[in-house]
Scaffold this motif. Structure first.
Motif, PDB file in Angstrom:
ATOM      1  N   GLY A  83     -42.102  32.366  17.738  1.00 10.42           N
ATOM      2  CA  GLY A  83     -41.037  32.579  18.713  1.00 10.42           C
ATOM      3  C   GLY A  83     -41.569  32.490  20.132  1.00 10.42           C
ATOM      4  N   LEU A  84     -42.723  33.100  20.377  1.00 11.07           N
ATOM      5  CA  LEU A  84     -43.355  32.993  21.694  1.00 11.07           C
ATOM      6  C   LEU A  84     -43.794  31.557  21.966  1.00 11.07           C
ATOM      7  N   LEU A  85     -44.288  30.888  20.930  1.00 11.44           N
ATOM      8  CA  LEU A  85     -44.738  29.507  21.089  1.00 11.44           C
ATOM      9  C   LEU A  85     -43.569  28.581  21.411  1.00 11.44           C
ATOM     10  N   ALA A  86     -42.373  28.939  20.914  1.00  9.45           N
ATOM     11  CA  ALA A  86     -41.198  28.096  21.136  1.00  9.45           C
ATOM     12  C   ALA A  86     -40.799  28.025  22.605  1.00  9.45           C
ATOM     13  N   ASP A  87     -41.311  28.954  23.436  1.00  6.07           N
ATOM     14  CA  ASP A  87     -41.054  28.870  24.875  1.00  6.07           C
ATOM     15  C   ASP A  87     -41.969  27.849  25.543  1.00  6.07           C
ATOM     16  N   ARG A  88     -42.946  27.302  24.786  1.00  9.00           N
ATOM     17  CA  ARG A  88     -43.922  26.381  25.365  1.00  9.00           C
ATOM     18  C   ARG A  88     -44.023  25.058  24.617  1.00  9.00           C
ATOM     19  N   VAL A  89     -43.670  25.052  23.343  1.00  7.69           N
ATOM     20  CA  VAL A  89     -43.773  23.848  22.510  1.00  7.69           C
ATOM     21  C   VAL A  89     -42.369  23.440  22.089  1.00  7.69           C
ATOM     22  N   ARG A  90     -42.118  22.144  22.034  1.00  6.27           N
ATOM     23  CA  ARG A  90     -40.780  21.661  21.669  1.00  6.27           C
ATOM     24  C   ARG A  90     -40.370  22.168  20.290  1.00  6.27           C
ATOM     25  N   PRO A  91     -39.233  22.867  20.201  1.00  7.36           N
ATOM     26  CA  PRO A  91     -38.783  23.403  18.917  1.00  7.36           C
ATOM     27  C   PRO A  91     -38.604  22.331  17.849  1.00  7.36           C
ATOM     28  N   LYS A  92     -38.324  21.084  18.235  1.00  9.51           N
ATOM     29  CA  LYS A  92     -38.152  20.031  17.238  1.00  9.51           C
ATOM     30  C   LYS A  92     -39.355  19.950  16.317  1.00  9.51           C
ATOM     31  N   TRP A  93     -40.550  19.972  16.887  1.00  9.38           N
ATOM     32  CA  TRP A  93     -41.756  19.820  16.069  1.00  9.38           C
ATOM     33  C   TRP A  93     -42.095  21.108  15.339  1.00  9.38           C
ATOM     34  N   LEU A  94     -41.753  22.245  15.903  1.00 11.90           N
ATOM     35  CA  LEU A  94     -41.956  23.501  15.187  1.00 11.90           C
ATOM     36  C   LEU A  94     -41.095  23.548  13.930  1.00 11.90           C
ATOM     37  N   LEU A  95     -39.834  23.134  14.054  1.00 14.68           N
ATOM     38  CA  LEU A  95     -38.928  23.126  12.897  1.00 14.68           C
ATOM     39  C   LEU A  95     -39.394  22.141  11.832  1.00 14.68           C
ATOM     40  N   LEU A  96     -39.852  20.966  12.256  1.00 13.66           N
ATOM     41  CA  LEU A  96     -40.346  19.983  11.298  1.00 13.66           C
ATOM     42  C   LEU A  96     -41.568  20.517  10.547  1.00 13.66           C
ATOM     43  N   THR A  97     -42.484  21.133  11.270  1.00 17.54           N
ATOM     44  CA  THR A  97     -43.685  21.691  10.632  1.00 17.54           C
ATOM     45  C   THR A  97     -43.318  22.762   9.616  1.00 17.54           C
ATOM     46  N   MET A  98     -42.363  23.605   9.970  1.00 14.66           N
ATOM     47  CA  MET A  98     -41.924  24.643   9.040  1.00 14.66           C
ATOM     48  C   MET A  98     -41.401  24.054   7.740  1.00 14.66           C
ATOM     49  N   ALA A  99     -40.512  23.075   7.839  1.00 14.53           N
ATOM     50  CA  ALA A  99     -39.899  22.501   6.642  1.00 14.53           C
ATOM     51  C   ALA A  99     -40.943  21.864   5.735  1.00 14.53           C
ATOM     52  N   VAL A 100     -41.910  21.172   6.324  1.00 18.65           N
ATOM     53  CA  VAL A 100     -42.968  20.551   5.523  1.00 18.65           C
ATOM     54  C   VAL A 100     -43.788  21.624   4.808  1.00 18.65           C
ATOM     55  N   LEU A 101     -44.123  22.695   5.518  1.00 19.14           N
ATOM     56  CA  LEU A 101     -44.923  23.755   4.910  1.00 19.14           C
ATOM     57  C   LEU A 101     -44.169  24.473   3.807  1.00 19.14           C
ATOM     58  N   VAL A 123     -46.504  34.362  -0.071  1.00 18.52           N
ATOM     59  CA  VAL A 123     -47.071  34.731   1.236  1.00 18.52           C
ATOM     60  C   VAL A 123     -47.058  33.527   2.165  1.00 18.52           C
ATOM     61  N   LEU A 124     -47.501  32.359   1.650  1.00 13.80           N
ATOM     62  CA  LEU A 124     -47.528  31.152   2.480  1.00 13.80           C
ATOM     63  C   LEU A 124     -46.114  30.703   2.853  1.00 13.80           C
ATOM     64  N   LEU A 125     -45.206  30.800   1.902  1.00 18.47           N
ATOM     65  CA  LEU A 125     -43.816  30.431   2.183  1.00 18.47           C
ATOM     66  C   LEU A 125     -43.225  31.347   3.245  1.00 18.47           C
ATOM     67  N   GLY A 126     -43.500  32.642   3.133  1.00 20.20           N
ATOM     68  CA  GLY A 126     -42.989  33.586   4.124  1.00 20.20           C
ATOM     69  C   GLY A 126     -43.542  33.315   5.512  1.00 20.20           C
ATOM     70  N   ALA A 127     -44.831  32.965   5.588  1.00 18.98           N
ATOM     71  CA  ALA A 127     -45.428  32.655   6.886  1.00 18.98           C
ATOM     72  C   ALA A 127     -44.743  31.448   7.522  1.00 18.98           C
ATOM     73  N   ALA A 128     -44.396  30.449   6.694  1.00 13.68           N
ATOM     74  CA  ALA A 128     -43.749  29.241   7.210  1.00 13.68           C
ATOM     75  C   ALA A 128     -42.281  29.465   7.547  1.00 13.68           C
ATOM     76  N   GLU A 129     -41.624  30.408   6.844  1.00 14.74           N
ATOM     77  CA  GLU A 129     -40.197  30.631   7.064  1.00 14.74           C
ATOM     78  C   GLU A 129     -39.915  31.721   8.093  1.00 14.74           C
ATOM     79  N   GLY A 130     -40.921  32.522   8.431  1.00 15.23           N
ATOM     80  CA  GLY A 130     -40.703  33.619   9.370  1.00 15.23           C
ATOM     81  C   GLY A 130     -40.042  33.214  10.671  1.00 15.23           C
ATOM     82  N   PRO A 131     -40.477  32.113  11.304  1.00 20.48           N
ATOM     83  CA  PRO A 131     -39.880  31.729  12.591  1.00 20.48           C
ATOM     84  C   PRO A 131     -38.570  30.946  12.464  1.00 20.48           C
ATOM     85  N   ALA A 132     -38.102  30.677  11.250  1.00 25.94           N
ATOM     86  CA  ALA A 132     -37.001  29.727  11.064  1.00 25.94           C
ATOM     87  C   ALA A 132     -35.743  30.127  11.832  1.00 25.94           C
ATOM     88  N   PHE A 133     -35.287  31.358  11.645  1.00 26.14           N
ATOM     89  CA  PHE A 133     -34.010  31.754  12.243  1.00 26.14           C
ATOM     90  C   PHE A 133     -34.052  31.758  13.771  1.00 26.14           C
TER      91      PHE A 133
END
Length: 491
Positions: A83-101, A123-133
């Motif tokens: 969430g903090l990173l989303a203020d600095r990195v384009r959310p498009k690529w964050l969302l794509l990375t999440m879905a792949v993971l 555990v790994l799935l939760g780490a990847a899905e935590g920022p989704a919402f």
């Protein structure tokens, strides 16, 4: 200015949004609704397969609850960090990375393994899905001005409901016909397909939190990402002017100060200390407790606690989530209507969301003593169905409160706090079931009712983004200004 003064919800002279931009906005919103559907299908698959998984792996109720809680071990931490990173990195690529993971993390479980593989995968799935919402909400809301955000924000929450509504019958059939590991494979493939669609169609909108510096530029139907130029918009560039030294505003609703008036550069600690952020977070915690209960233990409660067949349990599960979707959309429509009539967010968002939670609380508290039959079903559906709207209310409220360059972090930290409910609820309910049998479900319902009561009360009494945004702005201008709610006087 008094505590009840509010900024007009609808600007007097709104800027016309180009048709291509409107189409792009709703295309991105639709994709993110599907994103949340896949997200919650991933979460619900083990709850739907609870009995086969426990039988196959030889798990007690406590061990099964612990395996599901493991999903949330890194969920909250990653939600806040990204969430903090989303203020600095384009959310498009964050969302794509999440879905792949998501897809990659579930592959080992598809291939085999026991409890250790199950826990590691979750555990790994939760780490990847935590920022989704929070990231999905931030991206969706970046396409709309404040007074138009209720519907798209609610649709993202509706994706939760739709994910379970689609997953319940489809995955139940797959589990019974082909086994629970095949059902895990189905949701993993769905995540991979979504990622392929997001690459060409996903984008950040003209009201992006880091931009917020003027009238939104027209966006081509499927051209360059409007959030791509971080050098101009994400690096603290000042507001544009109209040649007369005045700031242009995005439909009059968002300026360099943020939607509600708080100044850019406001420290996160001050945002998190506001009564609005605390109230929205406390209320959303109660909602997420209900979500975790529904995902992990509601199918078992319907089958083992209330004695319904697997088919009837699936139908009741769909009814609960269906009502939740209706409530979310109804809340969005009512809140939008109230805002357009000039009602403050304190009443339109905090009041409506809090009252719905209190209705759910009454139903959950009455459910353990209700006679079996129609009364039980009505209370069950009302108790769990009415609590879901707070996710949308909390997100749009914090988006209104937080300055533009702090929005992603404020949403991400809120999500990190509330999703600790998912870490606690599955293990606690599993322990209650192991030690008390079916009576453990009744104890869990009473706990749920108490949490909804506290959350609804917090929403009604604490949420007031207009007031707290003014206080944040005053605090930014004068570091010695008090943090409490003191009426602001003109200089």
């Amino acid at each position: 200015m008094t505590d009840t003064d509010v900024v007009p919800a609808v600007p007097a002279d709104p800027v016309k949004t180009p048709p291509d931009q409107r189409r792009r906005a709703w295309t991105v919103t639709g994709l993110l609704v599907v994103f949340m559907m896949v997200n919650f299908a991933d979460k619900s698959v083990l709850g739907l397969a609870a009995d086969p998984v426990r039988e196959d792996l030889g798990l007690s109720a406590s061990a099964f609850g612990l395996a599901n809680s493991a999903f949330f071990l890194l969920f909250s931490i990653c939600g806040a960090a990204v969430g903090l990173l989303a203020d600095r990195v384009r959310p498009k690529w964050l969302l794509l990375t999440m879905a792949v993971l998501w897809s990659l993390s579930q592959a080992p479980l598809v291939l085999g393994g026991g409890l250790a593989v199950l826990v590691a995968s979750r555990v790994l799935l939760g780490a990847a899905e935590g920022p989704a919402f929070p990231v999905a909400q931030q991206t969706t809301l970046s396409w709309f001005p404040n007074h138009r955000r209720n519907l798209p924000g609610a649709l993202i929450v509706l994706g939760i409901t739709l994910g379970v509504l689609v997953a319940a019958p489809v995955l139940t059939w797959v589990i019974h016909q082909h086994g629970w590991r095949t059902a895990v494979a189905v949701v993993a493939i769905a995540g991979a397909v979504w990622a392929l669609l997001w690459i060409p169609f996903g984008a950040e909108g003209p009201y992006a939190g880091a931009r917020n510096s003027g009238t939104p530029a027209p966006v081509p139907a499927y051209g360059p990402d409007p959030g791509a130029d971080r050098s101009a918009h994400g690096s603290g560039a000042g507001p544009t002017t109209d040649g007369r030294g005045t700031d242009q505003t995005a439909e009059g609703a968002e300026t360099v100060t943020g939607t509600g008036g708080a100044a850019r550069g406001t420290p996160y600690r001050r945002i998190l200390a506001t009564r609005t952020w605390i109230g929205a977070t406390a209320a959303y915690f109660g909602t997420y407790w209900v979500i975790a209960f529904c995902l992990v233990w509601l199918p078992s409660y319907l089958h083992d606690g209330l004695g319904y067949s697997s088919a009837t349990s699936a139908q009741l599960l769909m009814l609960v989530w269906g009502l939740s979707g209706v409530v979310v959309l109804g809340q969005a429509g009512l809140t939008g209507w109230l805002l357009r009539r000039g009602t403050s967010s304190r009443r339109a968002r905090g009041g409506v969301g809090g009252i719905l939670m209190l209705v759910g609380a009454v139903a959950c508290l009455a459910l353990p003593a209700a006679p079996a039959g129609v009364a039980t079903v009505v209370l069950l559906v009302a108790g769990f169905g009415c609590a879901g709207a707070m996710g949308s209310v909390a997100a749009t409220t914090v988006a209104e409160l937080a300055p533009a360059d702090r929005r992603g972090g404020a949403l991400g930290i809120m999500n990190a706090v509330v999703t600790t409910a998912g870490l606690i609820a599955p293990t606690l309910v599993g322990h209650l079931v192991d030690t008390q049998g079916t009576a453990g479900y009744r104890q869990a319902l009473l706990i749920t009712g108490v949490l909804l009561t506290l959350g609804g009360t917090a929403a009604v009494t604490l949420i007031d983004p207009a007031r707290d945004a003014r206080l944040l702005s005053a605090r930014r201008a004068d570091p010695l200004a008090p943090d409490h709610d003191t009426p602001l006087r003109p200089a």
